[in-house]
Motif scaffolding. Structure first.
Motif, mmCIF file in Angstrom:
data_model
loop_
_atom_site.group_PDB
_atom_site.id
_atom_site.type_symbol
_atom_site.label_atom_id
_atom_site.label_comp_id
_atom_site.label_asym_id
_atom_site.label_seq_id
_atom_site.Cartn_x
_atom_site.Cartn_y
_atom_site.Cartn_z
ATOM 1 N N GLY A 108 0.803 -1.212 0.000
ATOM 2 C CA GLY A 108 0.000 0.000 0.000
ATOM 3 C C GLY A 108 0.835 1.260 0.000
ATOM 4 O O GLY A 108 0.344 2.332 -0.343
ATOM 5 N N MET A 161 2.571 13.309 -2.878
ATOM 6 C CA MET A 161 1.246 12.688 -2.991
ATOM 7 C C MET A 161 1.158 11.447 -2.094
ATOM 8 O O MET A 161 0.165 11.249 -1.382
ATOM 9 N N VAL A 162 2.217 10.655 -2.136
ATOM 10 C CA VAL A 162 2.216 9.437 -1.324
ATOM 11 C C VAL A 162 2.283 9.790 0.157
ATOM 12 O O VAL A 162 1.608 9.173 0.989
ATOM 13 N N GLY A 214 -1.065 10.755 1.347
ATOM 14 C CA GLY A 214 -1.917 9.575 1.475
ATOM 15 C C GLY A 214 -1.621 8.793 2.747
ATOM 16 O O GLY A 214 -2.528 8.290 3.403
ATOM 17 N N GLN A 215 -0.345 8.711 3.099
ATOM 18 C CA GLN A 215 0.017 8.006 4.328
ATOM 19 C C GLN A 215 -0.542 8.730 5.552
ATOM 20 O O GLN A 215 -1.037 8.101 6.484
ATOM 21 N N HIS A 273 -3.154 10.784 5.602
ATOM 22 C CA HIS A 273 -4.615 10.607 5.602
ATOM 23 C C HIS A 273 -5.003 9.274 6.239
ATOM 24 O O HIS A 273 -5.914 9.189 7.059
ATOM 25 N N GLY A 274 -4.317 8.235 5.791
ATOM 26 C CA GLY A 274 -4.679 6.902 6.275
ATOM 27 C C GLY A 274 -4.431 6.747 7.759
ATOM 28 O O GLY A 274 -5.237 6.153 8.479
ATOM 29 N N TYR A 291 -8.933 15.973 5.338
ATOM 30 C CA TYR A 291 -7.868 16.361 6.269
ATOM 31 C C TYR A 291 -7.013 17.427 5.610
ATOM 32 O O TYR A 291 -6.787 17.400 4.404
#
Lengths: 161, 790, 262
Positions: free
Chosen positions: B509, B675-676, B679-680, B682-683, B724
């Motif tokens: 992921g 971007m990654v 995303g990390q 956010h998760g 977020y």
């Protein structure tokens, strides 16, 4: 065993199934379409969502025999005819709407169903519609963003409030 | 223009295409010719003595190929734990055997004591029900305090008080901390529970065992975050298969969050069965099995005291924690509540006195181990909640109290009283940034607007730090680790110039296939498309310690970088020969080897070709080929830090909490792919909000899991969370790794829970419910309503 | 799942015949039944799918003005087709489960199962609807007999549900955080003959009518009218999602919200 016939991603298919064979199992094991995932056994997670006659359903909670004759679309049927990512798929890549990829097929299928029903959804519409699709990786931020983007809306600078 | 490629660019993820097309290749997607299906028989009682398991009826059922029980594994090794912890008195921890299948006793609901292998899954499942187990039920040990208090009832017979260890950190601090607290002008005490969580990667665990009689080779395809560790454990401890006869493949893996770090008994069983039957044996967990048998996370009961001056200057922190380890020791279960928790109990603060005591307790519940953040969320939650409570007691501004106590930029490197050496950071910068993002000054107007809708609004702050990029092997060795925590990578430049990079880190992921390619392409000046990242297969990769603890980039990324350095160094030797120049005169830039001060140059591709077709090559001093491996062992942990601000609205009539705004200002050091990174975060924040508001793992007094499915375990859904607001512009690069990267995977899950709970308490206090000073997580509607009622 | 035969009759008569087989079970949309089959909680000899029976699908208006919903009509269809005539019912149907569940789950399946946290029982009891089976008509007040228990005889099929249209109505649901079923849901309907208040999710005995609130609201249809009324916590469900006292509170809060929304 009985014979079941349906159209999957535009292709006529048939196979021998038991009464208890789920649509998800028929797709994965019968047809080798392993893009449809099974993530729970209580019909909650939504990783298995496919379209049956255009409507999203949880394929782990439908018997293959019960959709005899239906037209089924799975994640494998969502690309453009030229093999490139379809509109919703492309939006998910563009906006990082997936990480591990496991919930993604169901998310894309639900998102596509939403946009078919409601071409310009609000953020709240998207969040509510995706209630039955659980993602553990993304915190949903980029999924919601991707769906809004796929609807043609401007998503630059989205944050809370 | 933002960069569109290389380090620092938000390159779209290449792995997404296969996932979006339905072409991912997860373990359960694989069909192996001749495969048989395994179904495990799991205990329905939390604690019981196995008197007899009658498998005769099951073995006679249609399609059944084999039935195995704990008896079949009693002479093979147990699944070990990777970290020795010593108690305060110097005695080593108690370490019971963890068999592949339960033998003698079952110790938690879901403890597997038999397996049926049949031609089809349905046949195996039906036969599993035909196994007659005479299991004499014993009283369940569920509550930690009761477990320690009652020596007559034992999870493991040889451990009289159900205590794994009683650990103090740092024991030499203890007296000084006690004295400081005794003499302090103010002491705030908080008792809290860090709720037990089920990791819930969306892909359930699955394993396929294969055995090849012609060669004697085994292959395990499994849902793992670190296939090399799994291979090592199976080879060295559990089954005794020579390491070079076992291949472990972790293909596409649908999330892990810690739960797939560990070796599980099912993996040893499918391998054993595959050899016995001469057929591939597969198993995929049903979600209900995952709830019962995946390693859970957190589960601390803590009392924390904060001693301070009346102006909020910290004097001491003292923590007493009971940590639930469950029925067996999972691989990293012993380090999670100790060195990943106690060492963080100074936070980003210049507090002189810190002491932590952790008692880790066996109970008749599923094993507990590292889950996203692993110890550091527990530390952060305790600290940030008690600081918040102290601010209310003394009427101090929570922002100012943090500022007053932060370690300042002129103090680095800074050694904390709990043994960590922070290399760099700027905690004021992230707090300033978060406050600007959150428009703190505008809060009162937003609160009034919420009040007009009948909602109570509150704001909560958390300033967090973690130690990640685990870890320097020499240090962790001193502390009890039984493994090294380096990582490895091989950069193979093929003759045609494209590149295969084998990484010990596994991507499930995180986007390694994209981000590592960005790094390699950037440093070698080649197109990203010519770089392929290979991971998750022990037969292809030199070695690796896997992905967890926000370590992939900081440790494995550093290994990749070092391997690239070696490639460039060798390339310079080749170029020097070809260009007839001295090696020290060769420069490498933008994919080209040049002779300084001349226009003589060779492209990277020409050098690669020459390495494999060495016609004009210094063969007498240099081997052909262009492939380099590096093992990187970090010099220190990395220390990401940040400030999170949460705003909530509370419906006092129902107790429902809505997170309406969440702001993150993080310092991750250098960023490879924004971007990654976003995303990390956010998760992680999504999971942290889940812990704070809805997720809870509940066992009843008989050890039955009440929250054993998504019907009762509340996973956050899309409508439970907001967008977020994420920022990572405050960057103090890590000083000791070549990328200057600190890691970002766990941050969100570490920093967010206290911000949410602090916001809820703030909302209730401002709303006139001043008696509410704490609510344990999950801050569910029912708990909030009950707290309001008093 | 244990093995069973799958049958999909085209008419009610064929379905009745198929269900006469020993241990045969009716299958609506399967959204509750299939998960329980996966857990081996039932071992039917045959499953008789009712969703292929055309006469049991769809929404229409009866001669008495009632809204008639075929027993095999999916929630999503009710959400759309009942919207004009009975918006409160349509809104309830449109918020059961999630979109994929609504495309399969049926009203007949929901009522026959009578899950104590399901939404439809509140609408049916709150509306004073009539359940029409292949053999008889059953008033809502006589239909629900406690947890997962109804007045249906073995093999009896819900062919249609007839909803009289109230003057005003609304459903207010507070979701259980995990399952998203009703932790407490209240359906309020104001009719010419008084107000009906039906509560799901809260009671240990399943859906029930809250008569004190009905009396208060029949006198004065306003949220304030039930300010002084409350349900006792005794008899309410207590579980990891809330105590009996919490649910008793939600009954009142959700009733007031339903009244405001009606």
């Amino acid at each position: 065993m009985t014979k079941v016939t349906m159209t999957v991603n535009g292709r006529a298919v048939s196979g021998e199934v038991e009464g208890r064979t789920l649509l998800s199992a028929f797709l994965r094991e019968g047809l080798g379409l392993t893009g449809t995932h099974v993530g729970c056994d209580t019909s909650q997670c939504g990783a298995c969502v496919v379209h049956v006659d255009g409507q999203p359903v949880k394929s782990c909670t439908v018997f293959a025999s019960d959709v005899e004759g239906a037209s089924v679309t799975t994640i494998e049927g969502m690309a453009n005819p030229d093999g490139t990512l379809g509109r919703v798929q492309q939006a998910f890549q563009d906006h990082h709407g997936l990480q591990c990829g496991f919930c993604t097929p169901g998310m894309v299928m639900s998102a596509a169903a939403l946009l078919a029903e409601n071409p310009k959804p609000t953020e709240a519409d998207v969040r509510h519609y995706l209630e039955g699709n659980i993602c553990r990786c993304t915190g949903y931020h980029n999924i919601v963003k991707a769906v809004l983007a796929a609807s043609g809306q401007d998503v630059s600078g989205l944050a809370a409030e | 223009m933002p960069k569109d490629h290389g380090i620092g660019a938000s390159v779209k993820r290449r792995e997404d295409v296969r996932f979006l097309m339905g072409l991912g290749n997860y373990t359960d997607d694989m069909a192996i010719a001749g495969q048989a299906h395994a179904v495990f028989v799991r205990s329905q009682v939390a604690h019981g003595r196995i008197n007899k398991i009658d498998t005769a009826d099951a073995a006679a059922m249609p399609g059944v190929l084999a039935v195995l029980t704990g008896e079949d594994f009693k002479d093979v090794g147990g699944n070990p734990t990777g970290w020795l912890i010593n108690s305060r008195d110097g005695t080593p921890m108690r370490e019971p055997k963890r068999p592949a299948l339960a033998h003698g006793k079952v110790r938690h609901v879901g403890d597997a004591y038999a397996v049926v292998i049949a031609e089809t899954y349905a046949q195996a499942k039906e036969a599993a029900e035909a196994i007659v187990a005479d299991i004499e039920e014993l009283p369940a040990i569920v509550d930690m305090a009761a477990a320690v208090a009652d020596p007559s009832n034992r999870v493991h017979e040889e451990i009289p008080d159900n205590l794994c260890y009683d650990w103090g950190w740092i024991e030499d601090n203890r007296a000084a901390v006690d004295e400081a607290i005794k003499n302090a002008p103010h002491v705030t005490t908080l008792e809290l529970v860090n709720n037990r969580l089920v990791p819930n990667a969306m892909e359930p665990r699955a394993s396929i065992g294969e055995y090849f009689p012609g060669t004697g080779d085994y292959k395990l395809t499994t849902t793992s975050q670190n296939p090399h560790l799994t291979r090592l454990l199976i080879a060295a401890f559990v089954l005794g298969i020579p390491e070079n006869k076992l291949t472990v493949v972790a293909p596409d893996v649908g999330g892990g969050f810690g739960s797939k770090i560990y070796h599980y008994g099912e993996e040893a069983v499918v391998l054993t069965a595959a050899k016995k039957l001469g057929r591939a044996v597969r198993w995929t967990a049903e979600r209900s099995e995952s709830f019962l048998s995946d390693a859970h996370g957190r589960d601390h009961v803590t009392r924390i005291e904060l001693a301070c001056e009346k102006d909020g200057t910290f004097i001491a922190f003292r923590t007493e924690t009971m940590a639930n380890v469950g029925a067996y020791l999972s691989n990293f279960a012993t380090v999670t509540p100790t060195f990943l928790h106690g060492t963080l109990m100074a936070g980003p603060y210049k507090v002189p006195n810190v002491y932590v005591n952790v008692k880790t307790v066996f109970t008749n519940t599923a094993p507990v181990d590292a889950y996203r953040g692993a110890g550091r969320p527990e530390a952060t939650y305790s600290l940030e909640r008690v600081i918040d409570k102290m601010c209310r007691e003394l009427g101090l501004d929570p922002f100012e109290v943090r500022r007053k106590n932060f370690i300042t930029t002129d103090m680095f490197p800074y050694t904390t009283p709990v043994g960590l050496a922070y290399d760099t950071g700027d905690y004021h910068a992230t707090l300033d940034k978060a406050m600007a993002m959150a428009d703190v000054a505008g809060f009162e107007a937003r609160r009034a607007a919420s009040a007009a809708k009948g909602k109570l609004r509150g704001m909560g702050l958390s300033t967090w730090i973690e130690a990640c990029g685990i870890a320097p092997s020499h240090l962790v060795g001193i502390l009890g680790s039984r493994v090294g925590l380096y990582d490895a990578a091989t950069v193979r430049v093929n003759a045609t110039g494209n590149i295969s990079v084998m990484t010990g880190a596994h991507s499930h992921g995180q986007g390694h296939e994209t981000v590592f390619a960005q790094i390699v392409a950037d440093k070698l000046g080649v197109p990203e498309a010519s770089v392929e990242i290979v991971h998750g297969d022990t037969s292809k990769i030199p070695f690796g310690m896997g992905s967890y603890g926000s370590r992939s980039l900081a440790v494995c990324g550093s290994a990749v970088t070092r391997a690239i350095d070696k490639i460039v160094a060798k390339g310079k030797k080749i170029a020097a020969h070809m260009l007839e120049a001295a090696e020290e005169d060769i420069a490498f830039e933008n994919g080209s080897f040049t002779v300084a001060g001349t226009d003589k140059a060779k492209t990277f591709g020409e050098i690669a070709f020459s390495a494999y077709v060495p016609h004009n090559y210094p063969l007498e001093t240099l081997e052909p080929g262009l492939e380099e491996t590096a093992f990187y062992d970090p010099a220190n942990f990395t220390y990401p830090a940040g400030a999170y601000i949460c705003e909530v609205e509370v419906d006092a009539d129902t107790g429902k909490v809505d997170v309406v705004a969440f702001h993150c200002a993080d310092d991750f050091g250098n960023i490879m792919n924004p971007m990654v990174v976003e995303g990390q975060v956010h998760g992680g924040v999504g999971q942290g909000i889940g812990q704070a508001l809805c997720e809870n793992t509940v066992y009843d007094e008989n050890g039955q899991l009440l929250s054993g499915s998504y019907m009762d375990y509340a996973m956050p859904r899309a409508d439970d969370v907001p967008f977020y607001n994420v920022d990572y512009s405050c960057q103090t690069p890590c000083t000791h790794n070549p990328l200057g990267a600190k890691g970002c995977g766990e941050a969100g899950a570490i920093g967010s829970p206290p911000a949410v709970v602090n916001a809820v308490i703030d909302a209730l206090q401002r709303g006139g419910h001043s008696h509410v000073t704490h609510i344990d997580m999950p801050v569910s509607p029912a708990r909030v309503w009950a707290a309001i009622q008093g | 799942m244990y093995a069973f035969d799958f049958e999909k009759p085209k008419t009610v008569a064929e379905a009745v015949e198929a269900l006469s087989r020993e241990d045969a079970m009716a299958l609506g949309g399967g959204q509750t039944l299939i998960p329980s089959l996966k857990q081996h909680l039932a071992a039917p000899s045959a499953l008789v799918s009712l969703t292929g029976i055309a006469e049991m699908r769809g929404v229409c208006t009866g001669t008495d003005g009632a809204l008639c919903v075929g027993g095999a009509t999916p929630h999503a269809v009710v959400a759309t087709e009942a919207a004009a005539k009975y918006p409160a019912l349509a809104a309830l149907a449109g918020n059961i489960g999630d979109p994929a569940v609504r495309n399969r789950g049926t009203i007949g399946g929901s009522l026959a199962n009578n899950d104590p946290a399901a939404d439809y029982p509140a609408a049916v009891l709150g509306s004073g609807a009539t359940i029409v089976t292949n053999t008889r008509s059953i008033a809502a007040d006589d239909f629900f007999e406690g947890l997962f228990t109804t007045a249906l005889e073995p093999g009896e099929i819900i062919v249609e549900v007839r909803f009289p249209i109230p003057q005003r109505a609304a459903y207010a649901k507070f979701q259980q955080p995990a399952s998203r079923f009703a932790l407490t849901g209240v359906f309020v309907a104001k009719t010419a003959n008084g107000v009906r208040v039906a509560v799901t999710g809260a009671s240990e005995n399943g859906v029930f009518r809250w008569s004190e609130a009905e009396a208060a609201l029949s006198a004065d249809f306003s949220a304030e009218a039930i300010e002084g009324v409350s349900v006792p916590a005794e008899g309410m469900v207590g579980d990891l999602h809330g105590t009996p006292a919490y649910r008793a509170n939600l009954v009142k809060v959700m009733t007031q919200r339903a009244v405001r929304a009606a």
